[in-house]
Design an enzyme around this catalytic site. Structure first.
Site, PDB file in Angstrom:
ATOM      1  N   ASP A 174       5.445  -2.271 -28.005  1.00  0.00           N
ATOM      2  CA  ASP A 174       5.336  -0.818 -28.110  1.00  0.00           C
ATOM      3  C   ASP A 174       6.603  -0.170 -27.546  1.00  0.00           C
ATOM      4  O   ASP A 174       7.216   0.697 -28.169  1.00  0.00           O
ATOM      5  CB  ASP A 174       4.099  -0.339 -27.340  1.00  0.00           C
ATOM      6  CG  ASP A 174       3.961   1.174 -27.364  1.00  0.00           C
ATOM      7  OD1 ASP A 174       4.140   1.761 -28.449  1.00  0.00           O
ATOM      8  OD2 ASP A 174       3.692   1.765 -26.305  1.00  0.00           O
TER       9      ASP A 174
ATOM     10  N   LYS B 168       7.617 -12.026 -19.901  1.00  0.00           N
ATOM     11  CA  LYS B 168       7.925 -11.819 -18.474  1.00  0.00           C
ATOM     12  C   LYS B 168       7.454 -13.081 -17.731  1.00  0.00           C
ATOM     13  O   LYS B 168       6.643 -13.017 -16.797  1.00  0.00           O
ATOM     14  CB  LYS B 168       7.208 -10.538 -17.991  1.00  0.00           C
ATOM     15  CG  LYS B 168       7.626 -10.050 -16.615  1.00  0.00           C
ATOM     16  CD  LYS B 168       9.037  -9.493 -16.548  1.00  0.00           C
ATOM     17  CE  LYS B 168       9.414  -9.153 -15.109  1.00  0.00           C
ATOM     18  NZ  LYS B 168      10.834  -8.791 -14.954  1.00  0.00           N
TER      19      LYS B 168
ATOM     20  N   TYR C  42      -3.733  -3.814 -24.329  1.00  0.00           N
ATOM     21  CA  TYR C  42      -4.369  -2.712 -25.043  1.00  0.00           C
ATOM     22  C   TYR C  42      -5.870  -2.931 -25.212  1.00  0.00           C
ATOM     23  O   TYR C  42      -6.633  -1.975 -25.309  1.00  0.00           O
ATOM     24  CB  TYR C  42      -3.764  -2.541 -26.442  1.00  0.00           C
ATOM     25  CG  TYR C  42      -2.559  -1.647 -26.502  1.00  0.00           C
ATOM     26  CD1 TYR C  42      -1.475  -1.840 -25.644  1.00  0.00           C
ATOM     27  CD2 TYR C  42      -2.479  -0.633 -27.436  1.00  0.00           C
ATOM     28  CE1 TYR C  42      -0.358  -1.033 -25.725  1.00  0.00           C
ATOM     29  CE2 TYR C  42      -1.356   0.184 -27.521  1.00  0.00           C
ATOM     30  CZ  TYR C  42      -0.305  -0.021 -26.663  1.00  0.00           C
ATOM     31  OH  TYR C  42       0.800   0.781 -26.750  1.00  0.00           O
TER      32      TYR C  42
ATOM     33  N   ASP D 134      12.746  -7.100 -19.363  1.00  0.00           N
ATOM     34  CA  ASP D 134      13.683  -6.129 -18.768  1.00  0.00           C
ATOM     35  C   ASP D 134      15.094  -6.364 -19.297  1.00  0.00           C
ATOM     36  O   ASP D 134      15.805  -5.429 -19.668  1.00  0.00           O
ATOM     37  CB  ASP D 134      13.629  -6.169 -17.231  1.00  0.00           C
ATOM     38  CG  ASP D 134      13.718  -7.568 -16.648  1.00  0.00           C
ATOM     39  OD1 ASP D 134      13.631  -8.553 -17.419  1.00  0.00           O
ATOM     40  OD2 ASP D 134      13.882  -7.689 -15.420  1.00  0.00           O
TER      41      ASP D 134
ATOM     42  N   ASP E  56      10.202   1.425 -29.770  1.00  0.00           N
ATOM     43  CA  ASP E  56      10.710   2.798 -29.690  1.00  0.00           C
ATOM     44  C   ASP E  56      12.197   2.787 -29.376  1.00  0.00           C
ATOM     45  O   ASP E  56      12.975   3.570 -29.925  1.00  0.00           O
ATOM     46  CB  ASP E  56       9.975   3.594 -28.595  1.00  0.00           C
ATOM     47  CG  ASP E  56       8.848   4.448 -29.168  1.00  0.00           C
ATOM     48  OD1 ASP E  56       8.327   4.077 -30.242  1.00  0.00           O
ATOM     49  OD2 ASP E  56       8.491   5.461 -28.547  1.00  0.00           O
TER      50      ASP E  56
END
Ligand code: IPM
Ligand code: MG
Length: 357
Positions: A247, A191, A141, A223, A251
Site C-alpha cells: 500500500d 522486514k 489488513y 525501509d 503510492d
C-alpha cells in the site's frame, strides 16, 4: 461467446472516468470484434445513498459472475463520518476479499512525454517502467485478532500481521510469472530483520524461486526499499510485497511518475477474474467539472482486456492510442504544463477512440 463485464462508477470523479471507458468499450464492440455483455451498478457512497449499503448484494452477485470488474473510485467527505461498516472504503475491501483478489498489480510507468511531471530529476525517472505486486487479501489488513479494548485502565488498539505459507506461495508465484513476462528481475520486500512473519515470507519466496530459475530474485528491507525507490527507481523491474508495505510503496512509486491520473491497476484471483481500478481516488474537489484524467481508467480497461478477457491485441491497441494522444500534446489539467492548454475528460476519451488503429 460473450464474456460478462461489470462497471462500477462509484463516487466523485468515478462516474466521469468510467463514462469514457464505457464509450471505448462500445467502440471496441462495434468495430474491433470485442464480445462482451456490460452491466453497470452503484457501489460505495453512491450505493449507500440509494440503499443504505455501500456494497449491495447484487454487486457481489454480478461481480462473481463477471470475468472483469472495472471500478472508478469510492469515497468522499460526505461519507467519512459513517460507521466503519457503512463506509465506501469498506465496500472495496469486502469486494477484494469476497472475490479472493489476492494479487494486486500496480505498474508505475513514466511516459517520456510526461517526464517533466515528476518531482524527481528527469534523468532519475525518465522511461521508468516498474511493477509492484502487492498481496491484497491478507496481512495486517485482515489479520485476527483486531480491535480496541480496555486493558489495565486504558484503551489499547491492536491488529495482527499474519501470513500463511500458502498465502505467501501463491503471491510469489504470481510475482515470478509476472517477472517472466517482463525483464525477469524480482525484488521481494519485507522486514525480516525484525518480524517473524517476514522471516517465513523470505523462506517461502526462496522455495518458490526454485521453480523460476530464469528470474533473478533479490530481497530488500522495506525501509531501504522506500529509500531506493526515490534514489534510483530504475533498478527495479518487479517488486513483490505484503499488503501494507505494498500500500505504502505503491503510492510512492505512483508519485515517481508525477501523474497519478495515469496509473492503472489490476487485482486478480486464481481464476484470472479481476477487479481493475485507476490508482487515483475519487477526487471530490474536482468531481463533475470535466477536469478528471480518464487515462488511468482507460489503461485499467486495457489491463482487463490483457489479463481477464484474453484480448492482448485490444490492450495493445488502447495502449498505443494513449501514447499517440500524449504525443499529440493533448493534456488534462493534472498533466498539463503550467500555464499550458488543457482539455476536458470527454475530449481526452474521444481522442483515445480516434487514435485506435
Ligand atoms: C489502496 C487504498 C486502499 C487500501 C484504501 C482505500 C482502503 O489506499 O487501494 O491503496 O489501503 O488498500
Ligand atoms: Mg493505498
Amino acid at each position: 461467446m460473450s464474456q460478462k463485464i461489470l462497471l462500477l462508477p462509484g463516487d466523485g470523479i468515478g462516474p466521469e472516468v468510467i463514462a469514457e471507458a464505457s464509450k471505448l468499450i462500445d467502440v471496441l464492440r462495434l468495430n474491433h470484434g470485442l464480445e462482451v455483455d456490460v452491466t453497470q451498478l452503484d457501489i460505495g457512497g453512491a450505493a449507500y445513498d440509494q440503499s443504505g449499503d455501500p456494497l449491495p448484494e447484487d454487486v457481489l452477485i454480478q461481480a462473481r459472475a463477471s470475468a472483469g470488474v472495472l471500478l472508478g473510485a469510492v469515497g468522499g467527505p460526505k461519507w467519512d463520518g459513517l460507521e466503519r461498516s457503512k463506509r465506501p472504503e469498506t465496500a472495496l475491501l469486502k469486494l477484494r476479499s469476497a472475490l479472493d483478489l489476492y494479487a494486486n498489480l500496480r505498474p508505475a510507468i513514466l511516459y517520456s512525454e510526461l517526464a517533466d511531471a515528476s518531482t524527481l530529476k528527469t534523468e532519475v525517472v525518465a522511461d521508468l517502467d516498474m511493477l509492484i505486486v502487492r498481496e491484497l487479501t491478507g496481512g495486517i489488513y485482515f489479520g485476527q485478532p483486531r480491535g480496541i479494548e480496555q486493558r489495565e485502565g486504558e484503551r489499547v488498539g491492536f491488529n495482527t500481521l499474519v501470513y500463511s505459507e500458502s498465502e505467501i506461495s501463491r503471491i510469489a508465484h504470481s510475482a515470478f510469472k509476472t517477472a517472466q513476462l517482463r525483464n525477469k528481475r524480482l525484488c521481494s520486500v519485507d522486514k525480516a530483520n525484525v518480524l517473524e512473519v517476514s522471516e517465513l515470507w523470505r523462506e517461502v519466496v526462496e522455495q518458490v524461486a526454485l521453480e523460476y530459475p530464469d528470474v533473478e530474485l533479490s530481497h530488500m528491507y522495506v525501509d531501504n526499499a522506500a529509500m531506493q525507490l526515490v534514489r534510483n527507481p530504475k533498478q527495479f523491474d518487479v517488486i513483490v510485497t505484503g499488503n501494507m508495505f505494498g500500500d505504502i510503496l505503491s503510492d510512492c512509486a505512483a508519485m515517481l511518475t508525477g501523474s497519478i491520473g495515469m496509473l492503472p491497476s489490476a487485482s486478480l484471483n486464481l481464476s484470472s477474474q479481476g477487479l481493475y481500478e485507476p490508482v487515483h481516488g475519487s477526487a471530490p474537489d474536482i468531481a463533475g467539472q470535466g477536469k478528471a484524467n480518464p487515462l488511468a481508467t482507460i489503461l485499467s480497461l486495457a489491463m482487463m482486456l490483457r489479463y481477464s478477457l484474453n484480448h492482448a491485441d485490444l490492450a495493445d491497441k488502447i495502449e498505443r492510442a494513449v501514447k499517440q494522444v500524449l504525443k499529440s500534446g493533448l493534456r488534462t489539467p493534472d498533466i498539463a504544463v503550467q500555464g499550458g492548454k488543457s482539455c476536458t475528460t470527454e475530449q481526452m476519451g474521444d481522442a483515445v477512440i480516434q487514435g485506435l488503429d
